[in-house]
Motif scaffolding. Sequence first.
Motif, PDB file in Angstrom:
ATOM      1  N   THR A  76       0.817  -1.216   0.000  1.00 63.30           N
ATOM      2  CA  THR A  76       0.000   0.000   0.000  1.00 63.30           C
ATOM      3  C   THR A  76       0.853   1.269   0.000  1.00 63.30           C
ATOM      4  OG1 THR A  76      -0.140  -0.192   2.415  1.00 63.30           O
ATOM      5  CG2 THR A  76      -1.980  -1.074   1.120  1.00 63.30           C
ATOM      6  N   ARG A  77       2.101   1.150   0.396  1.00 57.81           N
ATOM      7  CA  ARG A  77       2.988   2.318   0.352  1.00 57.81           C
ATOM      8  C   ARG A  77       3.436   2.614  -1.072  1.00 57.81           C
ATOM      9  NH1 ARG A  77       6.908   0.845   5.554  1.00 57.81           N
ATOM     10  NH2 ARG A  77       5.207   0.647   7.093  1.00 57.81           N
ATOM     11  N   SER A  78       3.384   1.621  -1.933  1.00 53.49           N
ATOM     12  CA  SER A  78       3.695   1.801  -3.353  1.00 53.49           C
ATOM     13  C   SER A  78       2.523   1.245  -4.146  1.00 53.49           C
ATOM     14  CB  SER A  78       4.995   1.066  -3.729  1.00 53.49           C
ATOM     15  OG  SER A  78       6.085   1.560  -2.961  1.00 53.49           O
ATOM     16  N   PRO A  79       1.615   2.073  -4.576  1.00 59.66           N
ATOM     17  CA  PRO A  79       0.393   1.573  -5.217  1.00 59.66           C
ATOM     18  C   PRO A  79       0.645   0.683  -6.419  1.00 59.66           C
ATOM     19  CG  PRO A  79       0.181   3.904  -4.666  1.00 59.66           C
ATOM     20  CD  PRO A  79       1.614   3.542  -4.413  1.00 59.66           C
ATOM     21  N   ASP A  80       1.807   0.821  -7.087  1.00 54.03           N
ATOM     22  CA  ASP A  80       2.063  -0.024  -8.242  1.00 54.03           C
ATOM     23  C   ASP A  80       2.299  -1.480  -7.851  1.00 54.03           C
ATOM     24  OD1 ASP A  80       4.354   0.933  -6.933  1.00 54.03           O
ATOM     25  OD2 ASP A  80       5.623   0.378  -8.632  1.00 54.03           O
TER      26      ASP A  80
END
Length: 897
Positions: free
Chosen positions: A421-425
């Motif tokens: 969730t900290r990096s949506p990709d």
Amino acid sequence: MDEEGTRGVRGTSADRVPGPAVPPPPAGPPRAEPPGESWAGQPASGEPGARQSGRPSAGSPPSQQAVPEQALPEQPQPGQSWGSRPSDGQQPQPAEPWAQAPGQPSASHPAQPSAPHPGQPSAWTSPPPPPGPPPARPAAPPPPVEQPPAGAPALDAWLRTPRPPQAPGVWRYGFTPRPPEQGEEVSDRSLLVGALIALLSALLLWSLWRNGYLPYRLVPLKLFTPGEWWNPGTGGGPRTIEGSDALTVYEALLFGLLTYGCGRIGNFSELFRRHVVSRGQPFLAVAAAVAAGLTQLLVWKETLPAVRPVLVLVAAVAGGEIYQSQTVVNVIYALIAAAVLYPFARLGRWRALIAGRRSGSTPATADNTPDPATATSADRWPELRAAGWTDAADTLTAEVRTGRMNDVDVARLRHAWAQATRSPDRLAPLAEAVLRTGGAAALHPSGHRDLPRRTARHDVLTGQVRIGRCAEDPHNPYARRSTGIALDPTLLGTSLLAVGPPGAGKSARLVRPVVEALGLRALAGQAALLAVGGAGAPLGPDDAFDVVVRVGNPASAHDLDLYGGTTDPDEAAAVLAEGLVGDVGSLDSRRAATVLAQLLGPYRAAHGHFPSVPELRELLDGSPQALAGLRATLEAAGQHPMLRELEARTRQAGGPGDPAPALADRVALLDRPAFAGFFATGPDARPFALRSLGQYPLRVRVDLPERGHAEASRLLTRLLLAQFTAITATRTETTLFACLVLDDATHAVTAETVRGIRRLRSVNAGAVLALRTVDDVPEALHTPLLGAVGCTAAFSGITTWDGKRFAEAWGKEWVETREVAQHTVFADQPFTRALHALRKLVTGKAVTTDAVTVRQVERERWSASELAYAVPAGHAVIRLATVEGEHAPPLLVELSG
């Protein structure tokens, strides 16, 4: 107070990939993860997903240890390798795993990372193979199904069990608070005598009432009824039928009030709780049934006024002609019998007993009852549903309810989702991996999904491991007594110091559970573990670790890097000097680091690596041949700055206070035939570098030869502690919780490492140090060490000298003291004497007057004598603190309770 049963929270197949969600077994060794991918199973942005490959584990079929490609970490570069040690005389193995014949395991990828074949590079250290189609691998039989332990809760119920936030160290799984503290209980004798006197007094009063010996007994009734119902005079009885009916109801009401007052004065509720309820079922139900039968007999014999008052009231409301129907009379009698029986059914808890008998189990207690399943309950993965990945949430929900996941899988996937969730990709690749492999997504690089064996009770969801329970002792606060005591990373992040004599239980009851808990968190991708102990120390089986370094054992598959994997000569010199002579109080470790830097820098500039143990010993001894050869190599390479360093070392050699001889003597402890081939640094050497702990969720165990080489073992322990504090303090990525566990930290603590331990809590790291006595640490470091660690444990059997240090570190507290002086009362009057005699008969004590003095005084929480002599065997006094600053007072803990 808490739930037993978290030890075996596993599905029906804890260590296998679920059948329906598993692709075919991998056809070859996994390729290296491309840059930009994380081990948690999320490829770089822009990729729709990654194919799955795997590496079989020793003793397991390939399908059991199938590892998704995304689950593999980025492999270390050849210059940063930390794997197995080539055996003497054996050429290094080729790095190309595809050069093997089909169907045979690759030499660079052994079956188990913790035990590869001696002399072959480990899968953790092999360079990444280039992309290409791997060879086919024969199919494997289906993995066995592991049955959950008896009594273990289902995984969905385990997920829904509440874990309320509590004070530091409280076992949160299924926690229920203790009932409020009650005052001093009345003795059984006083309780029984008081109940008997109340009962006899009530019977006497009722007899006087029924026989008309109490004057004015009808005056209240006559005030509220017509006068023509009664004969004249205060004692006149009823004249009409209405008066008789009113008297019947009046007596029933007075009988009820008399019964209630007798029960309250005689404290019959406490008597019932202490002597009936405390015995549990079925005694409680039988006792209630006997009492109900006796009451029914007295009611229908009209000894107790119950039937006639009811009939009078019904006739007054519905009319007397209602009794002309026998059916109505029978219904009224049935209702009276049911009304008499109902209170006893409630007291005897008949409904719960019958329900338990029908279901074949005892009723669940309050502390192990999970919350009901709802759309937002934990077993339905609400975080995935909130993000829109309903299909992935449904897949995991089905895996949980069918038993194809265990508690480690849940913790691992929750952590992977939180990281994604900290990096949506990363969200889409992780969700796709969940859809493909279910609970096997985002596997640990080893492919393991659980430990081979657990000896403690773990709650992987909160990271807690239960080590015991608080004893029922006045030193413990009332709210903490009989509650579970657990450790977690928020406590270990402040570091823990355990002191106790041999056999007190430090290793088996504290160190081993902590190692297991950190190993489980490593499998969940949340921690890195380094456990150091002597050969044979109970730290866990080899299969529970990714890397096992057996120093001095020719069969060891892994070597140890004395320089911690660094390439900076000054950093390597500082750490190595701390490990070699950090315990020598008369020698300045900074001067020793300067001497080592003057040799390590030129040697690395000349050869491209640091010197091995024999070469370092020759340089420290000032061997002319070694120095001349190093000088010639530097001159040929044009390394003039390093030549000046070497010349400075040559000029200072032999001077007053030169630390080189002391360093050479300490290095000589490692330059023994038993260690031949170890600590290699050449181009063919691939030792384990401690710096890898800050990058991967590894489980590492180092076995030291304490029996034959005690001094060398202490030196290596001191070196590992210095390396750990130096490496963790400089890392920039602190997502992983790194922890060092020293089963025996004797002579391992130095002034510099104490300062390093104090800095660990700020970089999400901690250390667990076990000592036999505080005197194993230099006296000047006693106070700094106790102040640097946030958690301390004093085991049974410590000396008063050690107890004094703990008592000083734990401080004092204000307590209220009551001094009571009792004076016997002597009565002069006969009636007063009779009352005093009756009171003594009831209470069992003479009549006295108390003179109470209340004062506030400051006392030690635990005195040195109490720690030395009042701690029972199998117990320890533990003081806990968190990295946020919360703390708990020293608690007497029954270990493994």
